[in-house]
Design a protein around this motif. Structure first.
Motif, PDB file in Angstrom:
ATOM      1  N   TYR A  31       0.780  -1.300   0.079  1.00  0.00           N
ATOM      2  CA  TYR A  31      -0.174  -0.065  -0.131  1.00  0.00           C
ATOM      3  C   TYR A  31       0.955   1.225   0.031  1.00  0.00           C
ATOM      4  O   TYR A  31       1.816   1.305   0.928  1.00  0.00           O
ATOM      5  N   PHE A  32       0.622   2.090  -1.098  1.00  0.00           N
ATOM      6  CA  PHE A  32       1.475   3.224  -0.829  1.00  0.00           C
ATOM      7  C   PHE A  32       0.496   4.510  -1.116  1.00  0.00           C
ATOM      8  O   PHE A  32      -0.245   4.644  -1.733  1.00  0.00           O
ATOM      9  N   GLY A  33       0.722   5.362   0.114  1.00  0.00           N
ATOM     10  CA  GLY A  33      -0.375   6.395   0.185  1.00  0.00           C
ATOM     11  C   GLY A  33       0.244   7.672   0.417  1.00  0.00           C
ATOM     12  O   GLY A  33       1.452   7.848   0.966  1.00  0.00           O
ATOM     13  N   ALA A  34      -0.290   8.588  -0.287  1.00  0.00           N
ATOM     14  CA  ALA A  34      -0.031  10.059   0.165  1.00  0.00           C
ATOM     15  C   ALA A  34      -1.093  10.739   0.286  1.00  0.00           C
ATOM     16  O   ALA A  34      -2.120  10.981  -0.486  1.00  0.00           O
ATOM     17  N   ARG A  35      -1.190  11.282   1.656  1.00  0.00           N
ATOM     18  CA  ARG A  35      -2.288  11.973   2.276  1.00  0.00           C
ATOM     19  C   ARG A  35      -2.029  13.449   2.642  1.00  0.00           C
ATOM     20  O   ARG A  35      -0.972  13.543   3.098  1.00  0.00           O
ATOM     21  N   LEU A  36      -3.161  14.280   2.401  1.00  0.00           N
ATOM     22  CA  LEU A  36      -2.989  15.557   2.941  1.00  0.00           C
ATOM     23  C   LEU A  36      -3.559  15.717   4.402  1.00  0.00           C
ATOM     24  O   LEU A  36      -4.666  15.208   4.575  1.00  0.00           O
ATOM     25  N   SER A  37      -2.754  16.272   5.303  1.00  0.00           N
ATOM     26  CA  SER A  37      -3.371  16.596   6.536  1.00  0.00           C
ATOM     27  C   SER A  37      -2.957  18.067   7.208  1.00  0.00           C
ATOM     28  O   SER A  37      -2.265  18.644   6.695  1.00  0.00           O
ATOM     29  N   GLY A  38      -3.808  18.367   7.858  1.00  0.00           N
ATOM     30  CA  GLY A  38      -3.783  19.935   8.425  1.00  0.00           C
ATOM     31  C   GLY A  38      -4.463  20.668   7.469  1.00  0.00           C
ATOM     32  O   GLY A  38      -4.269  20.574   6.149  1.00  0.00           O
ATOM     33  N   LYS A  39      -5.366  21.654   7.834  1.00  0.00           N
ATOM     34  CA  LYS A  39      -6.124  22.822   6.991  1.00  0.00           C
ATOM     35  C   LYS A  39      -5.208  24.032   6.924  1.00  0.00           C
ATOM     36  O   LYS A  39      -5.001  24.444   5.669  1.00  0.00           O
TER      37      LYS A  39
ATOM     38  N   GLN B 146       9.122   6.490  -9.043  1.00  0.00           N
ATOM     39  CA  GLN B 146      10.214   5.946  -8.839  1.00  0.00           C
ATOM     40  C   GLN B 146      10.315   5.050  -7.708  1.00  0.00           C
ATOM     41  O   GLN B 146      11.038   4.060  -7.735  1.00  0.00           O
ATOM     42  N   LYS B 147       9.916   5.652  -6.709  1.00  0.00           N
ATOM     43  CA  LYS B 147       9.959   4.910  -5.116  1.00  0.00           C
ATOM     44  C   LYS B 147       9.111   3.617  -5.343  1.00  0.00           C
ATOM     45  O   LYS B 147       9.502   2.416  -4.958  1.00  0.00           O
ATOM     46  N   ILE B 148       7.936   3.567  -5.991  1.00  0.00           N
ATOM     47  CA  ILE B 148       7.053   2.477  -6.363  1.00  0.00           C
ATOM     48  C   ILE B 148       7.969   1.416  -7.110  1.00  0.00           C
ATOM     49  O   ILE B 148       7.763   0.095  -6.842  1.00  0.00           O
ATOM     50  N   LYS B 149       8.684   1.780  -8.242  1.00  0.00           N
ATOM     51  CA  LYS B 149       9.380   0.793  -8.881  1.00  0.00           C
ATOM     52  C   LYS B 149      10.443   0.333  -8.201  1.00  0.00           C
ATOM     53  O   LYS B 149      10.424  -0.761  -8.179  1.00  0.00           O
ATOM     54  N   ASP B 150      11.047   1.124  -7.564  1.00  0.00           N
ATOM     55  CA  ASP B 150      12.012   0.256  -6.478  1.00  0.00           C
ATOM     56  C   ASP B 150      11.440  -0.771  -5.758  1.00  0.00           C
ATOM     57  O   ASP B 150      12.099  -1.726  -5.084  1.00  0.00           O
ATOM     58  N   LEU B 151      10.209  -0.365  -5.017  1.00  0.00           N
ATOM     59  CA  LEU B 151       9.685  -1.247  -4.154  1.00  0.00           C
ATOM     60  C   LEU B 151       9.250  -2.701  -4.906  1.00  0.00           C
ATOM     61  O   LEU B 151       9.039  -3.708  -4.211  1.00  0.00           O
ATOM     62  N   VAL B 152       8.819  -2.581  -6.243  1.00  0.00           N
ATOM     63  CA  VAL B 152       8.755  -3.557  -7.003  1.00  0.00           C
ATOM     64  C   VAL B 152       9.767  -4.686  -7.257  1.00  0.00           C
ATOM     65  O   VAL B 152       9.652  -5.892  -6.899  1.00  0.00           O
ATOM     66  N   PHE B 153      11.043  -3.829  -7.341  1.00  0.00           N
ATOM     67  CA  PHE B 153      12.214  -4.756  -7.177  1.00  0.00           C
ATOM     68  C   PHE B 153      12.369  -5.308  -5.887  1.00  0.00           C
ATOM     69  O   PHE B 153      13.036  -6.557  -5.890  1.00  0.00           O
ATOM     70  N   ALA B 154      12.163  -4.612  -4.717  1.00  0.00           N
ATOM     71  CA  ALA B 154      12.512  -5.241  -3.583  1.00  0.00           C
ATOM     72  C   ALA B 154      11.478  -6.323  -3.041  1.00  0.00           C
ATOM     73  O   ALA B 154      11.803  -7.187  -2.110  1.00  0.00           O
ATOM     74  N   PHE B 155      10.446  -6.057  -3.467  1.00  0.00           N
ATOM     75  CA  PHE B 155       9.341  -6.944  -3.022  1.00  0.00           C
ATOM     76  C   PHE B 155       8.604  -7.980  -3.733  1.00  0.00           C
ATOM     77  O   PHE B 155       7.767  -9.126  -3.507  1.00  0.00           O
ATOM     78  N   SER B 156       8.617  -7.697  -4.969  1.00  0.00           N
ATOM     79  CA  SER B 156       7.834  -8.537  -6.073  1.00  0.00           C
ATOM     80  C   SER B 156       6.465  -8.976  -5.553  1.00  0.00           C
ATOM     81  O   SER B 156       5.995  -9.793  -5.589  1.00  0.00           O
ATOM     82  N   PRO B 157       5.935  -7.862  -5.389  1.00  0.00           N
ATOM     83  CA  PRO B 157       4.513  -7.973  -4.976  1.00  0.00           C
ATOM     84  C   PRO B 157       3.340  -8.477  -5.969  1.00  0.00           C
ATOM     85  O   PRO B 157       3.600  -8.520  -7.140  1.00  0.00           O
ATOM     86  N   SER B 158       2.461  -8.893  -5.555  1.00  0.00           N
ATOM     87  CA  SER B 158       1.381  -9.204  -6.363  1.00  0.00           C
ATOM     88  C   SER B 158       0.282  -8.204  -6.686  1.00  0.00           C
ATOM     89  O   SER B 158      -0.356  -8.318  -7.596  1.00  0.00           O
ATOM     90  N   LEU B 159       0.380  -7.121  -5.600  1.00  0.00           N
ATOM     91  CA  LEU B 159      -0.778  -6.214  -5.634  1.00  0.00           C
ATOM     92  C   LEU B 159      -0.187  -5.030  -5.120  1.00  0.00           C
ATOM     93  O   LEU B 159       0.547  -5.170  -3.840  1.00  0.00           O
ATOM     94  N   ILE B 160      -0.328  -3.923  -5.932  1.00  0.00           N
ATOM     95  CA  ILE B 160      -0.106  -2.703  -5.253  1.00  0.00           C
ATOM     96  C   ILE B 160      -1.135  -1.683  -5.378  1.00  0.00           C
ATOM     97  O   ILE B 160      -1.868  -1.385  -6.288  1.00  0.00           O
ATOM     98  N   ILE B 161      -1.300  -1.052  -4.180  1.00  0.00           N
ATOM     99  CA  ILE B 161      -2.471  -0.110  -3.961  1.00  0.00           C
ATOM    100  C   ILE B 161      -1.997   1.172  -3.988  1.00  0.00           C
ATOM    101  O   ILE B 161      -1.110   1.461  -2.944  1.00  0.00           O
ATOM    102  N   VAL B 162      -2.318   2.068  -4.843  1.00  0.00           N
ATOM    103  CA  VAL B 162      -1.666   3.268  -4.965  1.00  0.00           C
ATOM    104  C   VAL B 162      -2.708   4.421  -4.616  1.00  0.00           C
ATOM    105  O   VAL B 162      -3.603   4.635  -5.026  1.00  0.00           O
ATOM    106  N   ASP B 163      -2.575   4.855  -3.354  1.00  0.00           N
ATOM    107  CA  ASP B 163      -3.712   5.767  -2.837  1.00  0.00           C
ATOM    108  C   ASP B 163      -2.959   7.064  -2.715  1.00  0.00           C
ATOM    109  O   ASP B 163      -2.499   7.622  -1.588  1.00  0.00           O
ATOM    110  N   LEU B 164      -3.244   7.895  -3.896  1.00  0.00           N
ATOM    111  CA  LEU B 164      -2.654   9.329  -4.074  1.00  0.00           C
ATOM    112  C   LEU B 164      -3.666  10.113  -3.552  1.00  0.00           C
ATOM    113  O   LEU B 164      -4.006  11.143  -4.310  1.00  0.00           O
ATOM    114  N   ASP B 165      -4.359  10.259  -2.460  1.00  0.00           N
ATOM    115  CA  ASP B 165      -5.381  11.139  -1.937  1.00  0.00           C
ATOM    116  C   ASP B 165      -5.035  12.222  -1.925  1.00  0.00           C
ATOM    117  O   ASP B 165      -5.566  13.418  -2.276  1.00  0.00           O
ATOM    118  N   ALA B 166      -3.763  12.824  -1.779  1.00  0.00           N
ATOM    119  CA  ALA B 166      -3.072  14.326  -1.737  1.00  0.00           C
ATOM    120  C   ALA B 166      -3.089  14.658  -3.091  1.00  0.00           C
ATOM    121  O   ALA B 166      -3.032  16.001  -3.565  1.00  0.00           O
TER     122      ALA B 166
END
Ligand SMILES: [Zn+2]
Length: 392
Positions: free
Chosen positions: A218-226, A304-324
């Motif tokens: 799970y890769f998440g980018a959230r905005l917090s604080g108003k 780029q960061k998510i690409k590196d994670l693919v190399f590191a973990f060989s995942p079956s599923l990546i959830i990209v949550d770019l709420d920000a």
């Protein structure tokens, strides 16, 4: 998981196996349950009547078959057990009630008092939460006895019944929560990292993971604080459907990974200790920008960061949550799809599904309840205790 726990009897274990199938799946007949669990039909019958007597399951109509008597189906009794979910996105506080099928029954949101929180975080959280939860359960007309307890989602490192909300305080500190809250509320609570719990919620929606080699990121980018919006980046990993927490209580601090091999220029001093950290870089890029569109530097850095994670973990599923940054989600997912398709033909990594989160609600309340149910219902010892005491 292969050895029989000490305290559970064979009878309870059979009941738990049947309950687990109904918990993760739809309503089933005795014959179907017998086939899945390798238990005889009389044993399944006995287990079902034990679960029914505690009102955990009930009859759910009959299965349509072409000829002969239509067999009864059994499924979860959704009105038997409820769980409270709490999402502490300081200073926001969201609470929700879920039934046994992990469907939301009611929800509400409020705020925490930052001054009180800074002075004595444990006291403020315990008082505020116990009041809100009790009122909430009463307002919804639910019986306190049907509450299995509360699951709490907190940002930052979660360990030993406390959490460390890193970015929200000048100096990071551990806030104890589980024990004081349980004493005040009189029921069990469990605590988890918000992104870990969001991943659990997504996996629950996508269908129970049975393959122990299944790796989900799970890769998440959230905005917090108003007043001063701040992008918070983090993630989670689950192996075989179970969140991997690492030695320190939290893995996948993707936001503090490095942007480049050298120090990224123009970054403010970072609080994590990595002068080159992705989260600081992205927040600096946003401040530099006109605010009309997401700077391409940010898109590339996340990609780029998510690409590196693919190399590191060989995942079956990546959830990209770019709420920000919702406007760059599709572009990034498209690029990652191309990238992983290429990898499959070159170094053999691949077969990875990349997607946005399934629903729009990013609150971790549902995941917090799932985590709590997992610990209180699906763990053999807890299940035994529940069956001894619940609805007697
Ligand atoms: Zn950092």
């Amino acid at each position: 998981m292969n050895t029989l726990p000490n305290k559970i009897t064979r009878k309870r274990l059979n009941q738990l196996n049947i309950f687990r199938e109904l918990y993760f799946g739809s309503a089933l007949t005795k014959k179907e349950l017998s086939k899945i669990t390798n238990l005889s039909t009389p044993t399944v019958s006995k287990a079902l009547s034990g679960l029914s007597s505690r009102k955990l399951i009930k009859e759910k109509g009959r299965k349509d078959i072409p000829t002969g008597r239509k067999p009864k189906k059994y499924g979860l009794n959704n009105n038997s057990i409820y769980g409270l979910g709490v999402d502490l996105e300081i200073p926001d506080l969201r609470v929700a009630i879920y039934n046994l099928s992990r469907r939301m029954v009611a929800s509400k949101g409020t705020y925490l008092d930052m001054d009180k929180l800074r002075k004595n975080p444990t006291d403020h959280l315990t008082e505020k939460l116990s009041r809100i939860l009790k009122d909430f359960v009463r307002d919804e007309g639910l019986d306190m006895n049907s509450m299995l307890g509360a699951g709490i989602a907190a940002s930052g490192v979660v360990k030993d019944g406390g959490f460390r909300p890193f970015s929200r305080f000048e100096r990071s500190r551990d806030i104890e929560l589980k024990k004081p809250l349980e004493e005040k509320l009189g029921f069990r609570t469990s605590l988890g990292n918000d992104l870990d719990l969001q991943l659990l919620s997504q996996l629950d929606r996508l269908g129970h993971v049975k393959d122990s080699n299944h790796v989900a990121l799970y890769f998440g980018a959230r905005l917090s604080g108003k007043r001063q919006p701040n992008v918070r980046i983090g993630g989670s990993i689950a192996i075989g459907g179970e969140v991997f927490r690492g030695t320190g209580g939290s893995t996948c601090e993707f936001g503090h990974m490095s942007v480049t091999s050298e120090s990224a220029s123009g970054l403010p001093e970072t609080r994590c200790g990595n002068s080159n950290c992705l989260e600081s870089y992205i927040n600096a890029e946003i401040k530099r920008d006109d605010g009309f569109s997401v700077p391409p530097t940010i898109t590339r850095a996340i990609e780029q960061k998510i690409k590196d994670l693919v190399f590191a973990f060989s995942p079956s599923l990546i959830i990209v949550d770019l709420d920000a940054f919702p406007e760059i989600s599709d572009e990034i997912i498209h690029e990652l799809d191309n990238f992983t398709a290429k990898l499959e033909n070159t170094i053999g990594l691949g077969g990875v599904q990349i997607r946005k989160p399934l629903n729009k609600d990013r609150s971790a309340t549902r995941g917090a309840v799932i985590n709590h149910f997992d610990q209180s219902l699906l763990d053999p010892d807890s299940f035994s205790t529940l069956m001894e005491n619940y609805n007697q």
